[in-house]
Design an enzyme around this catalytic site. Structure first.
Site, PDB file in Angstrom:
ATOM      1  N   GLY A   1       0.819  -1.215   0.000  1.00  0.00           N
ATOM      2  CA  GLY A   1       0.000   0.000   0.000  1.00  0.00           C
ATOM      3  C   GLY A   1       0.851   1.262   0.000  1.00  0.00           C
TER       4      GLY A   1
ATOM      5  CB  SER B   1       5.841  -1.049  -4.958  1.00  0.00           C
ATOM      6  OG  SER B   1       4.734  -1.886  -5.191  1.00  0.00           O
TER       7      SER B   1
ATOM      8  CG  ASP C   1      -0.989   5.777  -5.643  1.00  0.00           C
ATOM      9  OD1 ASP C   1      -1.513   6.429  -4.729  1.00  0.00           O
ATOM     10  OD2 ASP C   1      -1.324   4.620  -5.937  1.00  0.00           O
TER      11      ASP C   1
ATOM     12  CB  SER D   1      -2.989  -4.720  -0.246  1.00  0.00           C
ATOM     13  OG  SER D   1      -3.689  -3.923  -1.162  1.00  0.00           O
TER      14      SER D   1
HETATM   15  C1  GLA Z   1      -4.480   3.265  -4.694  1.00  0.00           C
HETATM   16  C2  GLA Z   1      -4.710   4.067  -5.957  1.00  0.00           C
HETATM   17  C3  GLA Z   1      -4.862   5.547  -5.634  1.00  0.00           C
HETATM   18  C4  GLA Z   1      -5.919   5.763  -4.544  1.00  0.00           C
HETATM   19  C5  GLA Z   1      -5.659   4.837  -3.364  1.00  0.00           C
HETATM   20  C6  GLA Z   1      -6.754   4.911  -2.339  1.00  0.00           C
HETATM   21  O1  GLA Z   1      -3.250   3.578  -4.136  1.00  0.00           O
HETATM   22  O2  GLA Z   1      -3.654   3.873  -6.870  1.00  0.00           O
HETATM   23  O3  GLA Z   1      -5.185   6.246  -6.801  1.00  0.00           O
HETATM   24  O4  GLA Z   1      -7.203   5.611  -5.057  1.00  0.00           O
HETATM   25  O5  GLA Z   1      -5.518   3.498  -3.760  1.00  0.00           O
HETATM   26  O6  GLA Z   1      -6.812   6.166  -1.788  1.00  0.00           O
END
Ligand code: GLA
Length: 506
Positions: A157, A160, A204, A246
């Protein structure tokens, strides 16, 4: 800031560049980069010409709302991916990695002919290459050699995949001699994840590219831009990996894409009920995106409860309400269409919408608290307020968005018991990491206690995989990857950069 170009460092010696990139966490960086350069030479017979680097991220607040267009508040972390690149003698892209057990691959430089489907790590490299070509509207004119080394733990999470896609894209852009705006790269790399099957938003990639040393950022979308979010003094953010994996592009993709679909449907139903033309699904969606009154307030929760009054909606009910076949509504988007298969027992629109509105409001509140002028003795109060928002965010992710899991809930609980002011899951969820707000002076004791209360307790109860641990030589156990990669305090790290090695005599 929307108009900054990606930083290009003309490297003559590594130390000063790495100092600017890593600040106080520079330890070990010179050796790491020197190794990458040497390994590249050994592998391809010539020195690399550029290195692209981009970090993972931790999201402090604002989960699962980026794909709704709402702002989020993450920071880049120190762990990153570095990609060395040089020209190849044929017309292929050769990809190798320093990670043990991952195979090497090659593909053509003709972006049209690259298939991205298998969910192996190379798909992210392919996606980055296609993204660059689409953005520049041309293929590379030469073949490419790439060597990749990544430190962002996979499936944790901490993004990466974004670090890999962004670092690869930056390496390629560097080699092609393109000067690019950060926001442009953030935008097209966000699209790249969709090629790999996840309908993720742009958080991200935006923070991976636009992060800054020592600064958390409020990230806005459409168009992507950021504001600094000054974190209050006296607090550290500690990241802890629940060790429940995850993988967004595999198991969790189904859940993730399902949430994207549920949010689109919730927006559409609200739009219709609020009096928009029933067949104008797009307009209905943007009405939710802006909030029924153009802003996000507590009133939205009432609107949601009033108009999304069923616990679950079936496809048939939705088609009747919206006056459009769902297959038509999601036409052209396979990732979302997949979620309409008969296995789906219904769509939970109310809870998802409640999460989105309340979480969006929490981001606004969090930023306002960060910005508020506080006298020295008010700082603890500020921390308490931020911590409360983080706790609320976790509860909303757990109960309304249903993106937590047993391990994450235990870890959050153990963290609060160990002295965190606030704690929550971070990233997509369904496994991966938590982020906790911990008073600065208590970080060490906090980490020591979480080791016992979460990791050791779970290991003893056989609720964590024994394979992730080894004997520590002192009669106890430690994670195979080392404690410092499993639970660590993280100051905000710097964003993506290109290192030009053409004048570097190694
Ligand atoms: C992942 C997705 C992001 C965002 C998060 C949850 O990391 O790539 O765009 O939606 O989940 O906040």
């Amino acid at each position: 800031m929307a108009d900054r170009t990606v930083e290009v460092y003309r490297v003559q010696e590594l130390e000063s560049v790495l100092d600017s990139l890593y600040g106080t966490s520079v330890e070990g960086a010179t050796e790491r980069y020197a190794n990458l350069i040497n390994d590249f030479k050994n592998k391809y017979g010539v020195a690399p010409e550029f290195i692209g680097r981009s970090p993972g991220r931790v999201n402090i607040v604002g989960e699962h709302i980026d794909y709704e267009g709402y702002s989020v508040l993450p920071m880049a972390i120190r762990q990153d991916t570095i990609v060395a690149i040089g020209r190849a003698s044929d017309l292929n892209v050769h990809v190798a990695t320093l990670a043990p057990g991952l195979t090497e691959e090659e593909f053509t430089i003709d972006a049209e002919r690259i298939g991205v489907a298998l969910h192996t790590w190379v798909d992210y490299v392919k996606a980055a290459y296609i993204g660059v070509c689409k953005h520049l509207q041309r293929n590379s004119s030469t073949g490419l050699n790439l060597l990749i080394e990544g430190q962002v733990p996979q499936g944790s999470g901490l993004s990466s995949s974004a670090a890999l896609v962004c670092a690869t894209a930056l390496a390629i852009l560097g080699l092609l001699g393109e000067t690019v705006l950060q926001a442009e790269v953030a935008q097209f790399t966000a699209e790249c994840e969709k090629f790999v099957g996840t309908e993720s938003g742009g958080m991200d990639q935006a923070i991976s590219i636009m992060g800054e040393l020592g600064k958390a950022k409020l990230v806005h979308f459409n168009p992507i831009r950021t504001e600094d979010a000054p974190l209050p003094k006296g607090a550290s953010f500690v990241i802890a990996n629940s060790l429940a994996v995850s993988k967004k592009a595999e198991g969790a993709a189904r859940q993730y894409n399902m949430r994207v679909v549920e949010c689109r449907l919730a927006a559409a139903v609200l739009g219709v009920k609020l009096g928009l033309e029933p067949d104008d699904v797009r307009a209905a969606q943007s009405k939710m995106l802006a909030g029924p009154k153009g802003s996000v307030t507590g009133a939205e929760a009432e609107v949601v409860k009033k108009y999304l009054d069923k616990e679950k909606y079936t496809q048939a009910e939705l088609e009747q309400l919206l006056g459009v076949e769902l297959e038509k509504m999601f036409e052209g988007n396979n990732n979302q269409l997949d979620e309409l298969w008969p296995w789906c027992s219904g769509f939970n629109l109310r809870d998802r919408a409640l999460h989105v509105y309340s979480e969006a409001a929490r981001v606004v509140d969090f930023k306002a608290i960060c910005d508020s002028e506080a006298k020295q003795d008010d700082e603890p109060k500020k921390l308490d307020k931020l911590a409360t928002l983080m706790k609320q965010s976790h509860a909303s992710c757990r109960y309304e968005y249903d993106c937590s899991c047993e391990e994450l809930n235990h870890l959050v609980e153990a963290s609060i018991n160990a002295g965190a002011l606030g704690s929550r899951l971070t990233g997509a969820g369904w496994g991966g990491c938590t982020v906790s707000l911990v008073p600065e002076g208590k970080v060490e004791s906090f980490i020591a206690e979480v080791k016992q209360k979460y990791y050791m307790a779970k290991l003893e109860a056989k609720k964590l995989s024994q394979k992730d641990f080894k004997e520590d030589g002192k009669g106890g156990w430690e994670p195979v990857v080392g404690w410092k990669n499993v639970i660590f305090a993280s100051p905000p790290g710097s964003g993506g950069a290109i290192l030009d090695l053409t004048k570097f005599a190694s």
